[in-house]
Motif scaffolding. Structure first.
Motif, short mmCIF file in Angstrom:
data_model
loop_
_atom_site.label_atom_id
_atom_site.label_comp_id
_atom_site.label_asym_id
_atom_site.label_seq_id
_atom_site.Cartn_x
_atom_site.Cartn_y
_atom_site.Cartn_z
N ALA A 86 45.60 47.26 53.88
CA ALA A 86 45.34 46.44 55.20
C ALA A 86 46.10 47.14 56.43
O ALA A 86 45.68 47.43 57.42
CB ALA A 86 45.52 44.88 55.22
N GLU A 87 47.26 47.48 55.99
CA GLU A 87 48.33 48.00 56.92
C GLU A 87 47.85 49.51 57.29
O GLU A 87 47.66 49.70 58.49
CB GLU A 87 49.76 47.92 56.48
CG GLU A 87 50.40 46.65 56.37
CD GLU A 87 50.88 46.20 58.05
OE1 GLU A 87 51.70 46.69 58.54
OE2 GLU A 87 50.00 45.71 58.42
N HIS A 88 47.57 50.30 56.17
CA HIS A 88 47.26 51.56 56.62
C HIS A 88 46.19 51.60 57.30
O HIS A 88 45.75 52.47 58.07
CB HIS A 88 47.32 52.69 55.28
CG HIS A 88 48.43 52.38 54.74
ND1 HIS A 88 48.96 53.03 53.54
CD2 HIS A 88 49.91 52.16 55.34
CE1 HIS A 88 50.17 53.27 53.34
NE2 HIS A 88 50.90 52.68 54.31
N GLY A 89 45.27 50.80 57.11
CA GLY A 89 43.97 50.95 57.91
C GLY A 89 43.64 50.15 59.42
O GLY A 89 42.87 49.98 59.96
N ARG A 90 44.88 49.43 59.45
CA ARG A 90 44.94 48.55 60.83
C ARG A 90 44.11 47.45 60.81
O ARG A 90 43.60 47.37 61.70
CB ARG A 90 45.11 49.48 61.94
CG ARG A 90 46.25 50.56 62.21
CD ARG A 90 47.75 49.93 62.11
NE ARG A 90 48.52 51.07 62.40
CZ ARG A 90 49.39 51.71 61.55
NH1 ARG A 90 49.09 51.55 60.13
NH2 ARG A 90 50.15 52.67 61.71
N ALA A 91 43.89 46.90 59.52
CA ALA A 91 42.63 45.89 59.52
C ALA A 91 42.95 44.83 60.17
O ALA A 91 44.15 44.24 60.14
CB ALA A 91 42.61 45.83 57.94
N LYS A 92 42.06 44.25 60.97
CA LYS A 92 42.19 43.28 61.87
C LYS A 92 41.12 41.84 61.60
O LYS A 92 39.96 42.25 61.16
CB LYS A 92 42.15 43.38 63.22
CG LYS A 92 43.05 44.48 63.81
CD LYS A 92 44.48 43.74 63.78
CE LYS A 92 45.50 44.83 64.77
NZ LYS A 92 45.58 46.11 64.11
N THR A 93 41.34 40.65 61.84
CA THR A 93 40.50 39.59 61.98
C THR A 93 39.59 39.77 63.25
O THR A 93 39.95 40.69 64.09
CB THR A 93 41.29 38.27 61.98
OG1 THR A 93 41.91 38.26 63.30
CG2 THR A 93 42.21 38.07 60.88
N PRO A 94 38.74 39.05 63.42
CA PRO A 94 37.86 39.19 64.82
C PRO A 94 38.68 38.79 65.87
O PRO A 94 38.36 39.43 67.04
CB PRO A 94 36.73 38.14 64.47
CG PRO A 94 36.57 38.06 62.87
CD PRO A 94 37.72 38.29 62.27
N GLY A 95 39.75 38.17 65.90
CA GLY A 95 40.45 37.94 66.98
C GLY A 95 41.71 38.89 67.13
O GLY A 95 42.76 38.47 67.81
N LEU A 96 41.68 39.91 66.23
CA LEU A 96 42.72 40.88 66.47
C LEU A 96 44.02 40.66 65.86
O LEU A 96 45.15 40.97 66.17
CB LEU A 96 42.97 41.49 67.85
CG LEU A 96 41.59 41.92 68.48
CD1 LEU A 96 42.00 42.51 69.88
CD2 LEU A 96 40.99 43.14 67.84
N THR A 97 43.99 39.73 64.72
CA THR A 97 45.27 39.41 63.98
C THR A 97 45.39 40.30 62.91
O THR A 97 44.35 40.43 62.15
CB THR A 97 45.06 37.92 63.56
OG1 THR A 97 45.06 37.17 64.44
CG2 THR A 97 46.31 37.57 62.51
N PRO A 98 46.31 40.85 62.70
CA PRO A 98 46.37 41.83 61.37
C PRO A 98 46.16 41.15 60.12
O PRO A 98 47.08 40.11 59.88
CB PRO A 98 48.09 42.51 61.40
CG PRO A 98 48.37 42.12 62.83
CD PRO A 98 47.61 40.83 63.41
N VAL A 99 45.46 41.60 59.18
CA VAL A 99 44.97 41.26 58.10
C VAL A 99 46.03 41.07 57.25
O VAL A 99 46.40 40.00 56.54
CB VAL A 99 43.92 42.14 57.27
CG1 VAL A 99 43.80 41.78 55.86
CG2 VAL A 99 42.59 41.88 58.21
N ALA A 100 47.23 41.99 56.99
CA ALA A 100 48.23 41.99 56.08
C ALA A 100 49.28 40.87 56.43
O ALA A 100 49.71 40.11 55.50
CB ALA A 100 48.95 43.33 56.07
N GLN A 101 49.53 40.50 57.76
CA GLN A 101 50.24 39.44 58.27
C GLN A 101 49.78 38.24 57.59
O GLN A 101 50.46 37.30 57.29
CB GLN A 101 50.20 39.33 59.65
CG GLN A 101 50.78 38.26 60.52
CD GLN A 101 50.86 38.17 61.73
OE1 GLN A 101 50.87 39.26 62.47
NE2 GLN A 101 51.01 36.93 62.56
N VAL A 102 48.35 37.84 57.63
CA VAL A 102 47.89 36.66 57.21
C VAL A 102 47.96 36.74 55.84
O VAL A 102 48.15 35.20 55.25
CB VAL A 102 46.25 36.39 57.58
CG1 VAL A 102 45.93 35.08 57.49
CG2 VAL A 102 46.27 36.86 59.33
#
Length: 416
Positions: A86-102
């Motif tokens: 998720a970090e390397h792909g800068r994956a985000k939720t629809p509201g632009l929250t980082p996936v790895a963080q959640v």
């Protein structure tokens, strides 16, 4: 008591309630006006779809539960793999929250819940014992920045629990030691990794979270947040967090806040236009509404337009409508900058808002709401819906009088 016995008391009550002399037509009109003034005017009816559980909220719950599930199964390898991807792909939720963080938040949730009881009872040793169930796994995966981030941020959140809202200098020696011990542990973990080498905004965010543990935090503030924003410029919350830390009561100054907001805008202009300036100031204003006296309202407003041009979804429309309509609510004794920003609510609502996401309205800081005028609601979603509808009705009421109707649809706003 018979009816005859009750007559004297009824007559006495009547004499107290009725005028001692015959009422004139003028008296009657005055009484009608007085009673009408005591009844609040009807607001126009607002017809707008309400998304009780937004796509952002669905994503946050699913990711949090995923992280929590993997932690309960002690499946740390899978958790780390998913976080790193998720970090390397800068994956985000629809509201632009980082996936790895959640995912990380879910993974540490059970440990923090166990430690919360120890903090509430003032038992530092028991709080550290709760952390041992996580830290014992560090030796098995020393190279995994994802797991190290889970443990480090758990320490940061525990430190925040010990501190609460009390300034550090006012903490008792025992509480201050517990706070500092957790922050030292988090800082040591953060120092193991280099955010750019790992290509991990999560590590840069961790470095920003432990700035206060440094001997000279103000000196590294700008550099650490610049690294974070450079690594992940599409996440608005990084810029908001920078704005909060730049407030004079935290680690910055008014001059630094304005300077850094403009620098962020320049460095992120290819993504946000002048919106970087706006995001930094939103972070500051949500914590300290008096900061509005220092903001450049025209640049801020231009940034709002650029943000909504870049992000045309309803999450962003609700995020900024709630900010301008609730946090920056217009009213008496507001200076020109405050009024300029607050009145942006009108064009945001008319041009962009098509449905209500109650969670965003419920979370919006509301400095102008008091116990007397905060909409009553049993839960956050109901409170957010009440805030949104009340704000929309109040704004459009002058155009419609007392009995109008406002309808929000895919094609815009219809006022009847």
């Amino acid at each position: 008591m018979t009816m005859i016995d009750a007559l004297p008391s009824i007559r006495s009550l009547t004499r107290r309630l009725l005028p001692t002399k015959a009422a004139t037509p003028s008296d009657v009109h005055d009484l009608i006006r007085e009673r009408a003034a005591a009844v609040p005017p009807m607001r126009p009816r607002v017809e707008i779809p309400v998304c009780d559980v937004s796509p952002e909220e669905q994503a946050l719950v699913a990711l949090h539960e995923r992280g929590q599930h993997l932690a309960r199964q002690e499946n740390w390898e899978t958790l780390c793999r998913e976080m790193i991807e998720a970090e390397h792909g800068r994956a985000k939720t629809p509201g632009l929250t980082p996936v790895a963080q959640v995912l990380a938040e879910g993974a540490r949730a059970d440990v923090l819940e166990a430690a919360k009881s120890a903090v509430s009872k003032g038992e530092p040793r028991r709080a550290f014992a709760a952390m041992a169930s996580l830290e014992i796994n560090l030796d098995d995966m020393p190279e995994c920045f994802g797991f190290a981030s889970v443990v480090a941020m758990a320490h940061v959140e525990l430190a925040q629990m010990w501190r609460g809202r009390t300034p550090l200098r006012e903490l008792s020696p025992q509480i201050r030691e517990a706070h500092d011990r957790h922050m030292r542990a988090a800082s040591q973990l953060a120092d193991r990794f280099e955010p750019f080498a790992a290509d991990a905004p999560l590590l840069a965010m961790l470095r920003c979270a432990v700035i206060s543990a440094d001997v000279a935090p103000s000196e590294r503030l700008a550099d650490d947040f610049e690294d974070l924003i450079d690594l992940d410029p599409t996440c608005p919350e990084h810029m908001c967090a920078f704005g909060r830390q730049l407030l004079p009561q935290n680690l910055g100054s008014w001059e630094a806040l304005e300077l850094q907001a403009r620098r962020v805008a320049t460095n992120t202009s290819d993504i946000w236009g002048s919106g970087g300036y706006t995001w930094v100031w939103i972070g500051a204003l949500e914590q300290d509404i008096e900061a509005v006296r220092r903001v450049d309202a025209e640049t801020f407003t231009s940034g709002l337009h650029d943000i909504l041009e870049q992000c045309r979804d309803q999450h962003m429309a609700n995020r900024l409508a709630a900010f301008t309509g609730v946090t920056m609510a217009a009213g008496q004794n507001r200076d020109a900058s405050h009024s300029r920003i607050a009145h942006c609510f009108g064009w945001i609502a008319q041009n962009h808002l098509r449905e209500i996401h109650p969670g965003l309205w419920a979370k919006a800081p509301a400095p102008w709401y008091s116990a007397n005028n905060e909409p009553e609601a049993e839960d956050a979603a109901a409170r957010g819906k009440a805030r949104a509808l009340s704000t929309l009705a109040s704004y459009f009421a002058p155009q419609l009088g007392q009995h109008g109707r406002i309808t929000f649809g895919e094609n815009g706003v219809e006022i009847v």
